[in-house]
Design a protein around this motif. Structure first.
Motif, PDB file in Angstrom:
ATOM      1  N   ILE A 147      28.697  38.763  32.937  1.00  0.00           N
ATOM      2  CA  ILE A 147      28.726  39.714  33.805  1.00  0.00           C
ATOM      3  C   ILE A 147      30.144  40.145  34.461  1.00  0.00           C
ATOM      4  N   LEU A 148      30.997  38.993  34.353  1.00  0.00           N
ATOM      5  CA  LEU A 148      32.355  39.598  34.813  1.00  0.00           C
ATOM      6  C   LEU A 148      32.999  40.623  33.566  1.00  0.00           C
ATOM      7  N   GLN A 149      32.870  40.468  32.792  1.00  0.00           N
ATOM      8  CA  GLN A 149      32.897  41.671  31.559  1.00  0.00           C
ATOM      9  C   GLN A 149      32.482  43.031  32.004  1.00  0.00           C
ATOM     10  N   LYS A 150      31.149  42.949  32.443  1.00  0.00           N
ATOM     11  CA  LYS A 150      30.425  44.290  32.701  1.00  0.00           C
ATOM     12  C   LYS A 150      30.928  44.763  34.047  1.00  0.00           C
ATOM     13  N   GLU A 151      31.489  43.802  34.998  1.00  0.00           N
ATOM     14  CA  GLU A 151      32.130  44.436  36.208  1.00  0.00           C
ATOM     15  C   GLU A 151      33.513  44.611  36.175  1.00  0.00           C
ATOM     16  N   GLY A 152      34.008  44.502  34.928  1.00  0.00           N
ATOM     17  CA  GLY A 152      35.263  44.816  34.684  1.00  0.00           C
ATOM     18  C   GLY A 152      36.255  43.659  35.495  1.00  0.00           C
ATOM     19  N   ILE A 153      36.027  42.666  35.355  1.00  0.00           N
ATOM     20  CA  ILE A 153      36.686  41.321  35.973  1.00  0.00           C
ATOM     21  C   ILE A 153      37.058  40.311  34.867  1.00  0.00           C
ATOM     22  N   PRO A 154      38.299  40.014  34.717  1.00  0.00           N
ATOM     23  CA  PRO A 154      38.692  38.952  33.765  1.00  0.00           C
ATOM     24  C   PRO A 154      38.181  37.634  33.898  1.00  0.00           C
ATOM     25  N   PHE A 155      37.769  36.859  33.131  1.00  0.00           N
ATOM     26  CA  PHE A 155      37.462  35.604  33.250  1.00  0.00           C
ATOM     27  C   PHE A 155      38.252  34.673  33.652  1.00  0.00           C
ATOM     28  N   SER A 156      39.498  34.979  33.432  1.00  0.00           N
ATOM     29  CA  SER A 156      40.787  34.082  33.829  1.00  0.00           C
ATOM     30  C   SER A 156      40.624  33.936  35.623  1.00  0.00           C
ATOM     31  N   VAL A 157      40.161  34.958  36.059  1.00  0.00           N
ATOM     32  CA  VAL A 157      40.024  34.655  37.737  1.00  0.00           C
ATOM     33  C   VAL A 157      39.274  33.531  38.077  1.00  0.00           C
ATOM     34  N   MET A 158      38.331  33.029  37.105  1.00  0.00           N
ATOM     35  CA  MET A 158      37.520  31.954  37.603  1.00  0.00           C
ATOM     36  C   MET A 158      38.215  30.433  37.200  1.00  0.00           C
TER      37      MET A 158
END
Length: 95
Positions: free
Chosen positions: A20-31
């Motif tokens: 989901i994060l990848q599709k939204e252009g958000i790096p997983f590292s924010v989690m």
């Protein structure tokens, strides 16, 4: 049973979250900080004591906003809704 539900919920989110994060252009590292904080809390508190947020309060305004953000992911919406209700019901002894 409560342990299994909470353990399963973590696994479910970690299974779907990266995609989901990848599709939204958000790096997983924010989690990372949220994952670390959650892991730390369960060492010091019970899962119920560590639980905070809109699911615990059953804040429908926030839950509806988050469900809307998940509109492209109907299965995740359903899981989110069920887990939110379960968390609230457990916290208020309605399980």
């Amino acid at each position: 049973m409560n342990f299994l539900l909470r353990s399963d919920s973590i696994c479910i989110w970690l299974q779907y979250l990266p995609a989901i994060l990848q599709k939204e252009g958000i790096p997983f590292s924010v989690m990372n900080s949220l994952i670390d904080e959650t892991a730390y809390k369960v060492h010091a508190l019970s899962p119920l004591q560590a639980q905070t947020g809109p699911a615990l309060r059953y804040d429908r305004n926030v839950i509806e906003t988050q469900l809307n953000l998940l509109k492209n992911y109907p299965l995740i919406q359903e899981i989110y809704e069920l887990l939110s209700k379960s968390i609230h019901d457990h916290a208020t002894n309605n399980f």
